[in-house]
Design a protein around this motif. Structure first.
Motif, short mmCIF file in Angstrom:
data_model
loop_
_atom_site.label_atom_id
_atom_site.label_comp_id
_atom_site.label_asym_id
_atom_site.label_seq_id
_atom_site.Cartn_x
_atom_site.Cartn_y
_atom_site.Cartn_z
N LYS A 93 0.81 -1.22 0.00
CA LYS A 93 0.00 0.00 0.00
C LYS A 93 0.84 1.26 0.00
O LYS A 93 0.50 2.25 -0.67
N ILE A 94 1.95 1.29 0.77
CA ILE A 94 2.68 2.55 0.93
C ILE A 94 4.09 2.52 0.36
O ILE A 94 4.75 3.55 0.30
N GLY A 95 4.58 1.34 -0.04
CA GLY A 95 5.90 1.24 -0.63
C GLY A 95 6.90 0.58 0.31
O GLY A 95 6.92 0.87 1.52
N LYS A 96 7.73 -0.29 -0.23
CA LYS A 96 8.65 -1.07 0.60
C LYS A 96 9.68 -0.22 1.33
O LYS A 96 10.14 -0.58 2.42
N GLU A 97 10.04 0.93 0.77
CA GLU A 97 11.04 1.78 1.41
C GLU A 97 10.49 2.45 2.67
O GLU A 97 11.25 3.00 3.47
N ARG A 98 9.17 2.40 2.85
CA ARG A 98 8.54 3.04 4.02
C ARG A 98 8.16 2.02 5.10
O ARG A 98 7.52 2.39 6.09
N VAL A 99 8.56 0.77 4.91
CA VAL A 99 8.31 -0.26 5.92
C VAL A 99 9.64 -0.93 6.23
O VAL A 99 10.16 -1.72 5.43
N ILE A 100 10.20 -0.61 7.36
CA ILE A 100 11.51 -1.11 7.76
C ILE A 100 11.32 -2.31 8.68
O ILE A 100 10.60 -2.23 9.69
N TRP A 101 11.95 -3.41 8.33
CA TRP A 101 11.83 -4.63 9.11
C TRP A 101 12.82 -4.58 10.27
O TRP A 101 14.01 -4.35 10.08
N ARG A 102 12.30 -4.83 11.47
CA ARG A 102 13.14 -4.95 12.66
C ARG A 102 13.01 -6.37 13.20
O ARG A 102 11.89 -6.86 13.39
N PHE A 103 14.13 -7.01 13.45
CA PHE A 103 14.15 -8.22 14.27
C PHE A 103 14.85 -7.78 15.55
O PHE A 103 16.08 -7.75 15.62
N ASP A 104 14.04 -7.45 16.57
CA ASP A 104 14.54 -6.59 17.63
C ASP A 104 13.74 -6.82 18.92
O ASP A 104 12.52 -6.67 18.89
N PRO A 105 14.39 -7.25 20.01
CA PRO A 105 15.82 -7.55 20.10
C PRO A 105 16.08 -9.02 19.80
O PRO A 105 15.18 -9.85 19.82
N LEU A 106 17.35 -9.31 19.55
CA LEU A 106 17.79 -10.70 19.48
C LEU A 106 17.99 -11.18 20.92
O LEU A 106 18.56 -10.47 21.75
N VAL A 107 17.49 -12.37 21.21
CA VAL A 107 17.54 -12.93 22.56
C VAL A 107 18.12 -14.34 22.50
O VAL A 107 17.66 -15.16 21.69
N VAL A 108 19.11 -14.61 23.32
CA VAL A 108 19.62 -15.98 23.44
C VAL A 108 19.22 -16.55 24.81
O VAL A 108 19.11 -15.82 25.79
#
Length: 351
Positions: A127-142
């Motif tokens: 709908k709004i464009g891929k450059e306006r949706v930033i993927w976060r994998f946050d936080p990494l947890v062990v």
């Protein structure tokens, strides 16, 4: 850099309000997921109220000068049908969309199922464009049962389904020792940690480099398939430049310049930290040297944070995802108590 103006509240009182150009919604809670209707009602009203989490001081925040809203969310589905309200007002926006896969571990008990979140990510991006949706994998947890390699497999699997729907992946390593509330919640809400050893489960440098090396391999594989994904850390001191992993700016002036280069008023603000005079006869004057990144930096954030100045309008202890690693919630009980204080006509998220 956040101008102060006079506004009239719904009670008829004249008060002083901040009038930021960039609004963060929000580092402190998930406004798109839980307070979308409230946000739009406050946008229509022209202002909202924010309470300082440390001294409870009340601040009025006006939308008069708002040019950009940066949304932070794990589930933007409730706000997607309402985004036209921002479009109609000429307010730009983009999303920091945290899409983790901790279903097996139960770290995020109230987020939608992973496949539903992936579908929402794709829908928003379309709908709004891929450059306006930033993927976060946050936080990494062990944990004793979740190794850096396991995390890389999770990222690989999610990334394969997001291929072509975003340009950037942002990640961070869990900060346990810096937040007492994080330690308490990890011990109380999960079977993986105990009080004596919970602080030992922060990432060491070797594990960080293992993650970085694995992400580079993922990036190279995706690039061979036509998906060029940039990588960045959020709020991390470690230098991963040798992997071509940058330090992120979540409130990102350079991204805004690229996305909305035709908005001259916004560009002026991004260069000079102030709105231009509106009565100029000869157009905007960009001849002066721009301010340095340091002068435009949000001094309210951590030293390693690269974000430009903005005003956050969220409040602690109001996010009902109840993620066990969250620094913004003191306890599940307090969040559930605050839940019943809210209604969509409130000036603030909770009164």
């Amino acid at each position: 850099m956040n101008e102060k103006i006079k506004i009239i509240t719904k009670s008829g009182e004249t008060v002083e309000a901040l009038a930021p150009v960039i609004i963060s919604a929000s580092r402190s809670t998930d406004i798109p997921a839980f307070y979308a209707d409230w946000f739009i009602k406050r946008l229509k009203a022209g202002y909202c109220v924010w309470y300082n989490p440390f001294n409870r001081q009340k601040t009025y925040v006006s939308f008069k000068n708002c040019k950009v809203v940066v949304f932070w969310t794990k589930n933007p589905a409730p706000i997607i049908p309402l985004l036209h309200e921002l479009d109609e007002r000429g307010i730009h926006y983009y999303f920091q969309f945290t899409l983790n896969d901790y279903e097996k571990e139960g770290f995020e008990p109230n987020v939608p199922k992973i496949q539903q979140r992936i579908a929402t990510f794709k829908d928003l991006s379309s709908k709004i464009g891929k450059e306006r949706v930033i993927w976060r994998f946050d936080p990494l947890v062990v944990t004793p049962q979740l190794s850096p390699r396991d995390l890389l497999v999770k990222i690989w699997n999610v990334g394969n389904q997001l291929k072509g729907f975003t340009d950037k992946l942002v990640f961070s390593f869990i900060d346990i020792n810096g937040y007492r509330k994080v330690q308490n919640n990890l011990v109380k809400e999960t079977p993986f940690f105990d009080k004596e050893t919970v602080g030992n489960w922060e990432f060491n440098v070797e594990q960080m480099n293992e993650i970085a090396d694995g992400l580079v391999k993922c990036r190279e594989r995706w690039a061979s398939e036509g998906w060029n994904l940039s990588l960045a850390t959020c709020g991390e001191q470690i230098d991963l430049e040798k992997y071509h992993i940058e330090h992120n700016r979540c409130i990102d002036s350079e991204l805004m310049k690229r996305l909305w280069s035709d908005d001259q008023e916004l560009l002026y603000y991004l260069y000079y930290g102030k709105m231009p005079e509106t009565d100029s006869l000869f157009g905007l004057d960009f001849s002066q040297p721009p301010l340095s990144e340091q002068k435009l930096k949000d001094k309210g954030q951590r030293k390693v944070c690269g974000c430009m100045i903005s005003k956050d309008i969220g409040m602690y202890n109001t996010c009902r995802h109840l993620c066990v690693y969250c620094y913004a919630n003191t306890s599940k009980e307090l969040v559930l108590k605050n839940k019943f204080k809210h209604n969509d006509d409130s000036e603030s998220i909770i009164e």
